[in-house]
Scaffold this motif. Structure first.
Motif, PDB file in Angstrom:
ATOM      1  N   LYS A 230       3.565   8.652  -7.822  1.00  0.00           N
ATOM      2  CA  LYS A 230       4.885   7.890  -7.776  1.00  0.00           C
ATOM      3  C   LYS A 230       4.766   6.409  -8.257  1.00  0.00           C
ATOM      4  O   LYS A 230       5.867   5.723  -8.198  1.00  0.00           O
TER       5      LYS A 230
ATOM      6  N   LEU B 263      -0.337   6.311   4.142  1.00  0.00           N
ATOM      7  CA  LEU B 263       0.786   5.688   4.556  1.00  0.00           C
ATOM      8  C   LEU B 263       1.920   6.566   4.785  1.00  0.00           C
ATOM      9  O   LEU B 263       3.076   6.008   5.212  1.00  0.00           O
TER      10      LEU B 263
ATOM     11  N   SER C  56       3.781   8.188   2.361  1.00  0.00           N
ATOM     12  CA  SER C  56       4.491   8.536   1.254  1.00  0.00           C
ATOM     13  C   SER C  56       5.823   8.562   1.348  1.00  0.00           C
ATOM     14  O   SER C  56       6.439   9.683   0.690  1.00  0.00           O
TER      15      SER C  56
ATOM     16  N   LYS D 126      -1.189   4.284  -2.079  1.00  0.00           N
ATOM     17  CA  LYS D 126      -0.609   4.063  -3.294  1.00  0.00           C
ATOM     18  C   LYS D 126       0.174   2.503  -2.990  1.00  0.00           C
ATOM     19  O   LYS D 126       0.806   2.508  -2.055  1.00  0.00           O
ATOM     20  N   SER D 127      -0.063   1.792  -4.042  1.00  0.00           N
ATOM     21  CA  SER D 127       0.935   0.695  -4.213  1.00  0.00           C
ATOM     22  C   SER D 127       1.271   0.203  -5.518  1.00  0.00           C
ATOM     23  O   SER D 127       0.290   0.358  -6.362  1.00  0.00           O
ATOM     24  N   ALA D 128       2.424  -0.204  -5.849  1.00  0.00           N
ATOM     25  CA  ALA D 128       2.726  -1.026  -7.322  1.00  0.00           C
ATOM     26  C   ALA D 128       2.925  -2.137  -7.010  1.00  0.00           C
ATOM     27  O   ALA D 128       3.553  -2.915  -8.066  1.00  0.00           O
TER      28      ALA D 128
ATOM     29  N   ARG E 232       0.848  -6.094  -1.893  1.00  0.00           N
ATOM     30  CA  ARG E 232       0.264  -5.130  -1.168  1.00  0.00           C
ATOM     31  C   ARG E 232      -0.741  -4.260  -1.467  1.00  0.00           C
ATOM     32  O   ARG E 232      -1.781  -3.840  -0.779  1.00  0.00           O
TER      33      ARG E 232
ATOM     34  N   GLN F   8      -3.401  -6.566   0.109  1.00  0.00           N
ATOM     35  CA  GLN F   8      -3.529  -6.313   1.550  1.00  0.00           C
ATOM     36  C   GLN F   8      -4.166  -5.077   1.723  1.00  0.00           C
ATOM     37  O   GLN F   8      -4.953  -4.938   2.744  1.00  0.00           O
ATOM     38  N   ASN F   9      -3.904  -3.964   1.013  1.00  0.00           N
ATOM     39  CA  ASN F   9      -4.676  -2.607   1.316  1.00  0.00           C
ATOM     40  C   ASN F   9      -6.169  -2.659   1.218  1.00  0.00           C
ATOM     41  O   ASN F   9      -6.889  -1.901   2.075  1.00  0.00           O
TER      42      ASN F   9
END
Ligand code: A2P
Length: 319
Positions: free
Chosen positions: A22, A210, A212, A262-264, A268, A271-272
């Protein structure tokens, strides 16, 4: 410090990795570079995410800048369902290596225990499929074993496999699956599948940790519960002065499963990673374990929901 998984040959896999499903083209390049700069050393990819070329450019930049060396990072990708025929497995990996600009992967997984014809991406009618009789899981697995023997991937495994499908492969293999990447989070703790994998020396990677919520609307139920809004998760987050996402990531690490949020988003992503420093106590773990309501976000209905499909939900999931 990030916990690691130790494979039989001494290779280590950081238990916290960056998810890229994603992450759109146009954003995944930065996401991967931000992650490597923040200290991630594990990136989870797949051909079907259709962003491996851009991830390849990011890796190329990272190597060129001297940010990381190839051997310092752990790269996973996945064989799509349309290359399960034994003779096609290698072409699947070859395309991924080309796109990622790599000469080997650390881990290659069979993405789903579902097989479709080579010209199909997502099946729309029953003719789009191969059945288990036409393309047995063990034939695909033989193709995977060859890739490992040729040194094109250091480790091989599966994704979305239930106990029955794992047993099918293990009954007829030379190299056992080393990893099963599955949906795991407090709404779907997967205790039985985790126990089976632990007993058989198969590591687990938890996807959609998380919830999704950014996945396409056509794969989503309008009334689905939200993990990051769960009151128990929120209360524990407040208690530790962290975010709900960090609690969810720490929960997975505490259960000794790898986890790939996942983060873009740059903040974040950082942070993750910092969730690796969060220690949940026994009370936290018990309270999370007591959350009621079971929910599977990725139900595979895009494979099993088609009329005449040779795969039923029972071919995918335990329940
Ligand atoms: P974004 O990419 O904008 O950060 P999953 O890993 O379960 O698939 O979940 C991914 C979703 O969670 C994305 O929508 C992502 O958005 C969001 N997300 C990732 N990290 C966090 C965070 N720390 N806090 C809130 N939302 C997050």
């Amino acid at each position: 410090d990030i916990k690691t998984i130790l494979f039989d040959n001494g290779d280590k896999m950081p238990m916290l990795g960056l998810g890229t499903w994603k992450s759109a083209p146009g954003e995944v390049y930065n996401a991967v570079l931000w992650a490597l700069e923040a200290g991630y050393r594990h990136i989870d990819c797949a051909a079907v995410y259709q962003n491996e070329k851009e991830i390849g450019s990011a890796l190329h930049t990272a190597f060129k800048k001297g940010l990381v060396k190839r051997e310092e990072i752990f790269i996973t990708s996945k064989l799509w369902n349309n290359a399960h025929e034994e003779h096609r497995v290698k072409t699947g990996l070859a395309q991924t290596l080309k796109d990622l600009q790599l000469d080997y992967l650390d881990l290659y997984l069979i993405h789903w225990p579902v097989s479709v014809k080579s010209n199909v991406l997502f099946p729309k009618k029953k003719e789009d499929y191969f059945s288990y009789e036409e393309v047995p899981l063990s034939a695909t697995w033989r193709g995977m074993e060859k890739l490992k023997q040729e040194g094109l991937t250091r480790h091989i495994g599966v994704s979305n496999f239930n106990i029955a499908n794992l047993k099918t492969i293990m009954a007829d293999c030379n190299i056992k699956p080393e990893m099963n990447q599955i949906e795991v989070h407090p709404f779907l703790p997967q205790d039985d599948l985790l126990a089976f994998c632990l007993d058989n020396g198969i590591y687990i990677t938890a996807y959609s940790p998380l919830g999704s919520s950014d996945r396409p609307a056509n794969r989503k139920r309008a009334d689905e519960p939200k993990l990051m809004e769960n009151p128990v998760i929120r209360e524990i987050a407040t208690k530790h002065g962290v975010s709900p996402a960090q609690v969810l990531i720490a929960w997975s690490l505490n259960r000794d499963t790898a986890v790939i949020p996942k983060s873009a988003n740059k903040d974040r992503i950082k942070q993750n990673l910092e969730a690796a420093n969060l220690r949940l106590d026994d009370t936290d773990m018990r309270q999370i374990g007591d959350i009621d309501g079971s929910y599977r976000f990725i139900d595979g209905v895009f494979f099993t929901g088609i009329e005449g499909a040779p795969y039923k939900p029972g071919d995918l999931w335990e329940e």
